[in-house]
Design a protein around this motif. Structure first.
Motif, mmCIF file in Angstrom:
data_model
loop_
_atom_site.group_PDB
_atom_site.id
_atom_site.type_symbol
_atom_site.label_atom_id
_atom_site.label_comp_id
_atom_site.label_asym_id
_atom_site.label_seq_id
_atom_site.Cartn_x
_atom_site.Cartn_y
_atom_site.Cartn_z
ATOM 1 N N ILE A 68 -10.571 36.741 -8.880
ATOM 2 C CA ILE A 68 -9.920 37.182 -7.643
ATOM 3 C C ILE A 68 -9.008 38.367 -7.935
ATOM 4 O O ILE A 68 -8.127 38.282 -8.795
ATOM 5 C CB ILE A 68 -9.122 36.024 -7.008
ATOM 6 C CG1 ILE A 68 -10.098 34.947 -6.519
ATOM 7 C CG2 ILE A 68 -8.258 36.527 -5.846
ATOM 8 C CD1 ILE A 68 -9.452 33.814 -5.773
ATOM 9 N N HIS A 69 -9.258 39.468 -7.240
ATOM 10 C CA HIS A 69 -8.369 40.630 -7.304
ATOM 11 C C HIS A 69 -7.556 40.639 -6.027
ATOM 12 O O HIS A 69 -8.095 40.846 -4.938
ATOM 13 C CB HIS A 69 -9.179 41.931 -7.431
ATOM 14 C CG HIS A 69 -9.579 42.249 -8.840
ATOM 15 N ND1 HIS A 69 -10.410 41.460 -9.576
ATOM 16 C CD2 HIS A 69 -9.250 43.304 -9.658
ATOM 17 C CE1 HIS A 69 -10.581 41.993 -10.792
ATOM 18 N NE2 HIS A 69 -9.885 43.115 -10.864
ATOM 19 N N TRP A 70 -6.272 40.376 -6.171
ATOM 20 C CA TRP A 70 -5.402 40.288 -5.000
ATOM 21 C C TRP A 70 -4.052 40.897 -5.356
ATOM 22 O O TRP A 70 -3.436 40.529 -6.359
ATOM 23 C CB TRP A 70 -5.240 38.821 -4.580
ATOM 24 C CG TRP A 70 -4.768 38.645 -3.172
ATOM 25 C CD1 TRP A 70 -5.154 39.344 -2.078
ATOM 26 C CD2 TRP A 70 -3.812 37.664 -2.716
ATOM 27 N NE1 TRP A 70 -4.512 38.876 -0.947
ATOM 28 C CE2 TRP A 70 -3.689 37.845 -1.314
ATOM 29 C CE3 TRP A 70 -3.061 36.664 -3.345
ATOM 30 C CZ2 TRP A 70 -2.833 37.053 -0.536
ATOM 31 C CZ3 TRP A 70 -2.227 35.873 -2.568
ATOM 32 C CH2 TRP A 70 -2.109 36.068 -1.171
ATOM 33 N N SER A 89 -10.941 49.318 -4.484
ATOM 34 C CA SER A 89 -9.731 49.480 -3.662
ATOM 35 C C SER A 89 -8.447 49.250 -4.457
ATOM 36 O O SER A 89 -7.389 49.733 -4.069
ATOM 37 C CB SER A 89 -9.774 48.533 -2.467
ATOM 38 O OG SER A 89 -9.424 47.219 -2.857
ATOM 39 N N GLU A 90 -8.533 48.503 -5.554
ATOM 40 C CA GLU A 90 -7.323 48.266 -6.358
ATOM 41 C C GLU A 90 -6.932 49.535 -7.132
ATOM 42 O O GLU A 90 -5.859 49.604 -7.711
ATOM 43 C CB GLU A 90 -7.520 47.066 -7.294
ATOM 44 C CG GLU A 90 -8.434 47.273 -8.495
ATOM 45 C CD GLU A 90 -9.922 47.270 -8.167
ATOM 46 O OE1 GLU A 90 -10.286 47.165 -6.988
ATOM 47 O OE2 GLU A 90 -10.725 47.389 -9.118
ATOM 48 N N TRP A 91 -7.814 50.548 -7.079
ATOM 49 C CA TRP A 91 -7.530 51.839 -7.706
ATOM 50 C C TRP A 91 -6.984 52.843 -6.696
ATOM 51 O O TRP A 91 -6.885 54.039 -6.997
ATOM 52 C CB TRP A 91 -8.794 52.393 -8.379
ATOM 53 C CG TRP A 91 -8.968 51.853 -9.773
ATOM 54 C CD1 TRP A 91 -9.385 50.604 -10.119
ATOM 55 C CD2 TRP A 91 -8.694 52.550 -10.998
ATOM 56 N NE1 TRP A 91 -9.391 50.484 -11.480
ATOM 57 C CE2 TRP A 91 -8.977 51.657 -12.050
ATOM 58 C CE3 TRP A 91 -8.240 53.836 -11.313
ATOM 59 C CZ2 TRP A 91 -8.819 52.004 -13.389
ATOM 60 C CZ3 TRP A 91 -8.090 54.178 -12.649
ATOM 61 C CH2 TRP A 91 -8.372 53.269 -13.666
ATOM 62 N N PHE A 235 -7.116 40.037 -20.207
ATOM 63 C CA PHE A 235 -6.504 41.359 -20.346
ATOM 64 C C PHE A 235 -7.550 42.413 -19.975
ATOM 65 O O PHE A 235 -8.742 42.124 -19.927
ATOM 66 C CB PHE A 235 -5.999 41.559 -21.773
ATOM 67 C CG PHE A 235 -4.771 40.733 -22.078
ATOM 68 C CD1 PHE A 235 -3.551 41.039 -21.470
ATOM 69 C CD2 PHE A 235 -4.820 39.653 -22.958
ATOM 70 C CE1 PHE A 235 -2.411 40.286 -21.738
ATOM 71 C CE2 PHE A 235 -3.687 38.898 -23.227
ATOM 72 C CZ PHE A 235 -2.479 39.218 -22.614
ATOM 73 N N ASP A 236 -7.083 43.628 -19.699
ATOM 74 C CA ASP A 236 -8.027 44.654 -19.246
ATOM 75 C C ASP A 236 -7.562 46.051 -19.613
ATOM 76 O O ASP A 236 -6.368 46.317 -19.703
ATOM 77 C CB ASP A 236 -8.186 44.552 -17.716
ATOM 78 C CG ASP A 236 -9.456 45.229 -17.213
ATOM 79 O OD1 ASP A 236 -10.318 45.588 -18.034
ATOM 80 O OD2 ASP A 236 -9.589 45.375 -15.983
ATOM 81 N N THR A 237 -8.518 46.935 -19.792
ATOM 82 C CA THR A 237 -8.333 48.358 -20.100
ATOM 83 C C THR A 237 -7.213 48.630 -21.108
ATOM 84 O O THR A 237 -6.187 49.210 -20.779
ATOM 85 C CB THR A 237 -8.105 49.207 -18.798
ATOM 86 O OG1 THR A 237 -6.899 48.857 -18.169
ATOM 87 C CG2 THR A 237 -9.253 49.032 -17.826
HETATM 88 C C1 JFZ Z 1 -11.442 47.321 -14.905
HETATM 89 C C2 JFZ Z 1 -10.365 47.663 -13.887
HETATM 90 O O1 JFZ Z 1 -9.988 48.993 -14.016
HETATM 91 C C3 JFZ Z 1 -10.885 47.354 -12.488
HETATM 92 O O2 JFZ Z 1 -9.912 47.648 -11.516
HETATM 93 C C4 JFZ Z 1 -11.255 45.883 -12.404
HETATM 94 O O3 JFZ Z 1 -10.102 45.089 -12.620
HETATM 95 C C5 JFZ Z 1 -12.318 45.580 -13.441
HETATM 96 C C6 JFZ Z 1 -12.658 44.110 -13.521
HETATM 97 O O4 JFZ Z 1 -11.922 46.009 -14.756
HETATM 98 O O5 JFZ Z 1 -12.433 48.322 -14.857
HETATM 99 C C7 JFZ Z 1 -13.308 48.519 -15.863
HETATM 100 C C8 JFZ Z 1 -13.113 48.044 -17.122
HETATM 101 C C9 JFZ Z 1 -14.088 48.237 -18.099
HETATM 102 C C10 JFZ Z 1 -15.228 48.930 -17.790
HETATM 103 C C11 JFZ Z 1 -15.420 49.426 -16.515
HETATM 104 C C12 JFZ Z 1 -14.451 49.225 -15.566
HETATM 105 N N1 JFZ Z 1 -16.213 49.115 -18.748
HETATM 106 O O6 JFZ Z 1 -16.103 48.626 -19.887
HETATM 107 O O7 JFZ Z 1 -17.256 49.757 -18.459
#
Ligand code: JFZ
Length: 612
Positions: A68-70, A89-91, A235-237
């Motif tokens: 869930i993205h909220w 949209s979160e971007w 975790f992400d990015t």
């Molecule tokens: C990331 C986030 O930037 C995005 O908003 C969302 O949360 C998503 C689940 O994850 O975006 C990505 C992260 C990694 C890649 C692509 C988009 N990737 O590895 O190709």
């Protein structure tokens, strides 16, 4: 629809390319801005401490989860200053280059009065999800929980004033759903010392250490202290974040909750399991028994978008789920609740339809292990001890589903949905099951094959080719590459919000080098060859051959254009000729260049289609 062609990613992440500043000569996912070829992720088993190993057992049993993205971006729904921003949209803040103070105004209007944690959990339960992961803090830096580390949190920063994570944690416990949190550890656009906001802050002046100590460490501590047991922190990015920070986060999480799992996007190879690219199920041949979880979003945005109703069909969702399970991984499906806290109707009704399918067919998903079979044209398989589940995703023209080489004595074959035993035949060639006539077409007809001993793995016995189907793919990712040829992943933009990943050989530049596939041909006959590839101007005119035994079919390469980051890669679909298979059995199909010194092309797939 073919699962292989489902690659709905988004523009935003690859577009968020920093300009200038040494630390930011990489995008949010950690790649230099012009990079088109990427290292192939590993899906090999890793060694784990006891608490992590135990948590991974449950993780693998669960198989299906909700993402869930909220956040306050849900209030905007993809629109700011009257302008629509397509894609994720979160971007919105980044895509519109909105300054922090203006973006944070959204919090003033954010009042999700329809949010009902119990109702969310009841829907998740009915939909068949076993655990859920919700954005505790996304790249915009706004926390969706009570935090002492920043005033930009839902309790102190909105008139709503409630902590949804607290309410969700209680409701999840009551409904028996596992709880996980997404946390953006590097990107934080409303913090001058966080990563990613290059339109407002100078990255050269960013003191990441200060930000990390003041916000990330305290907030991750809050998440693992105030909400009971947490299944995973997603975790992400990590971007260019040095390994030291990934290490510190890992140690912090494991100290607070040893059984909390970490995905690979913690960065620097410090996760417990692999997160493939967004909207990617790893190719069967790359999966080698490691733990992984695919993430797809239901429409084209992760957060709520007011103008995106392109929800994947129930059928597509079931295919993605069955395919993930057949490769030994989890499927986490995302949806973005709106600014009032409601699940979009277009998502909700399809989630419940998948749930209805799971009520009948859940045994073929939950608690299963990956398929012991090679690629088959009718669909995919999952396994649980001496039960093998055949997911018939595409019905054969002759009504017969075959599992070549399945020689373990079969005791019973039936449909998981009920009814009597099915007719089957087993001989040295394998198992054939006759589907009942007149069964209503369903999303995924599951055939249960019970055997005296568990069906042993025979994944490398060759891709099954059948005349009961049309075009059948031989992907480069599933090929054997000769020495000197390596596999790369290419990420390219298919459309405004569709990031597509495919695998291609690199080093195919000499007649001694080849890409080859073992195929198991079920019936003698002719097959048309088609090639799907991309080629640059310099590659135009290069020649190659497709060979089976002494049959050689040559072809000339045409230019499709260079592969460029942030642009669509055009893949041509080129007919080559006809191959003849004299009799059923195993064959080697190879492709090689005719001259040395030049890379042939960027091949994705060789297709074989029965010809008459
Ligand atoms: C990331 C986030 O930037 C995005 O908003 C969302 O949360 C998503 C689940 O994850 O975006 C990505 C992260 C990694 C890649 C692509 C988009 N990737 O590895 O190709």
């Amino acid at each position: 629809m073919n699962v292989r062609s489902l690659s709905i990613g988004m523009l935003a992440a690859v577009m968020a390319t920093a300009v200038g500043g040494a630390a930011l000569a990489q995008d949010s996912v950690g790649a230099p801005p012009e990079q088109t070829h990427f290292k192939v992720s590993s899906y090999k088993p890793m060694s784990h401490d006891a608490a992590t190993a135990k948590a991974l057992e449950r993780f693998n049993d669960d198989r299906y989860s909700m993402f869930i993205h909220w956040g306050i971006y849900a209030q905007a729904g993809g629109v700011i200053r009257g302008k629509r921003y397509y894609g994720a949209s979160e971007w919105l803040m980044s895509n519109s280059k909105t300054p922090s103070a203006e973006y944070l105004e959204l919090a003033k209007d954010f009042n999700p009065v329809d949010f009902d944690a119990r109702a969310w959990m009841k829907t998740m339960k009915a939909a068949g999800f076993r655990y859920m992961v919700i954005t505790a803090k996304h790249h915009d830096g706004f926390a969706m929980f009570k935090s002492a580390a920043s005033p930009h949190n839902i309790v102190d920063g909105t008139r709503f004033g409630r902590d949804p994570l607290k309410e969700l944690a209680e409701a999840a416990k009551a409904e028996g759903i596992g709880l996980g949190f997404y946390y953006s550890q590097y990107q934080d656009w409303t913090e001058p010392n966080g990563g990613g906001n290059t339109w407002e802050f100078d990255p050269k002046k960013a003191d990441f250490e200060e930000y990390f100590n003041r916000k990330v460490v305290p907030q991750v501590t809050e998440l693992l202290t105030n909400y009971g047991p947490v299944r995973e922190i997603w975790f992400d990015t990590p971007g260019p974040m040095p390994a030291e920070y990934s290490r510190r986060l890992r140690d912090l999480v494991k100290k607070l909750q040893p059984g909390c799992l970490l995905n690979s996007r913690i960065g620097n190879d410090l996760g417990d399991y692999t997160s493939p690219s967004d909207s990617e199920i790893p190719p069967a041949s790359l999966v080698q028994g490691g733990d992984w979880e695919s993430v797809f979003t239901h429409n084209r945005s992760w957060g709520y978008s007011a103008f995106d109703n392109d929800f994947k069909s129930t059928n597509t969702l079931i295919r993605l789920l069955a395919t993930s399970a057949s490769r030994g991984g989890n499927f986490m499906l995302n949806m973005g609740p709106d600014g009032r806290g409601r699940f979009p109707d277009g998502a909700q009704k399809r989630l419940l339809a998948v749930g209805a399918w799971l009520k009948v067919n859940g045994d073929s998903i939950y608690g299963t292990t990956r398929s012991p079979l090679p690629q088959t044209p009718w669909g995919v398989a999952t396994q649980k001890g001496s039960r093998l589940y055949l997911h018939v995703l595409d019905r054969p023209a002759d009504g017969v589903v075959r599992a070549p080489g399945l020689t373990e004595p079969v005791t019973k074959v039936s449909l998981l949905a009920g009814g009597g035993a099915l007719r089957f035949k087993q001989d040295a060639g394998g198992l054939s099951v006759t589907l009942p006539a007149g069964t209503a077409p369903s999303d995924d007809l599951v055939v249960v094959v019970e055997t005296q001993t568990p069906v042993a793995a025979r994944r490398d016995q060759g891709i099954v080719l059948s005349r009961a189907y049309g075009r059948q793919p031989l992907d480069v990712a599933d090929a054997t590459l000769s020495p000197g040829v390596k596999l790369d992943a290419i990420k390219t933009q298919l459309s405004v919000d569709d990031l597509r990943k495919f695998y291609t050989p690199v080093g195919l530049d000499d007649p001694s080098k080849s890409v080859s596939w073992t195929v198991q041909v079920e019936q003698a006959g002719d097959y048309h060859i088609d090639l799907e590839y991309s080629a640059t101007k310099a590659q135009a005119g290069h020649e190659g051959t497709v060979e089976v035994g002494d049959q050689k079919r040559s072809f000339g390469v045409i230019e499709t254009g260079a592969i460029e980051r942030r642009k669509p890669t055009f893949l041509t679909f080129q007919p080559v000729g006809i191959l003849h298979f004299d009799k059923p059995g195993r064959y080697q199909v190879s492709l090689r260049p005719q001259a040395s010194g030049q890379e042939l092309f960027a091949l994705r797939t060789l297709y074989l289609t029965p010809a008459n």
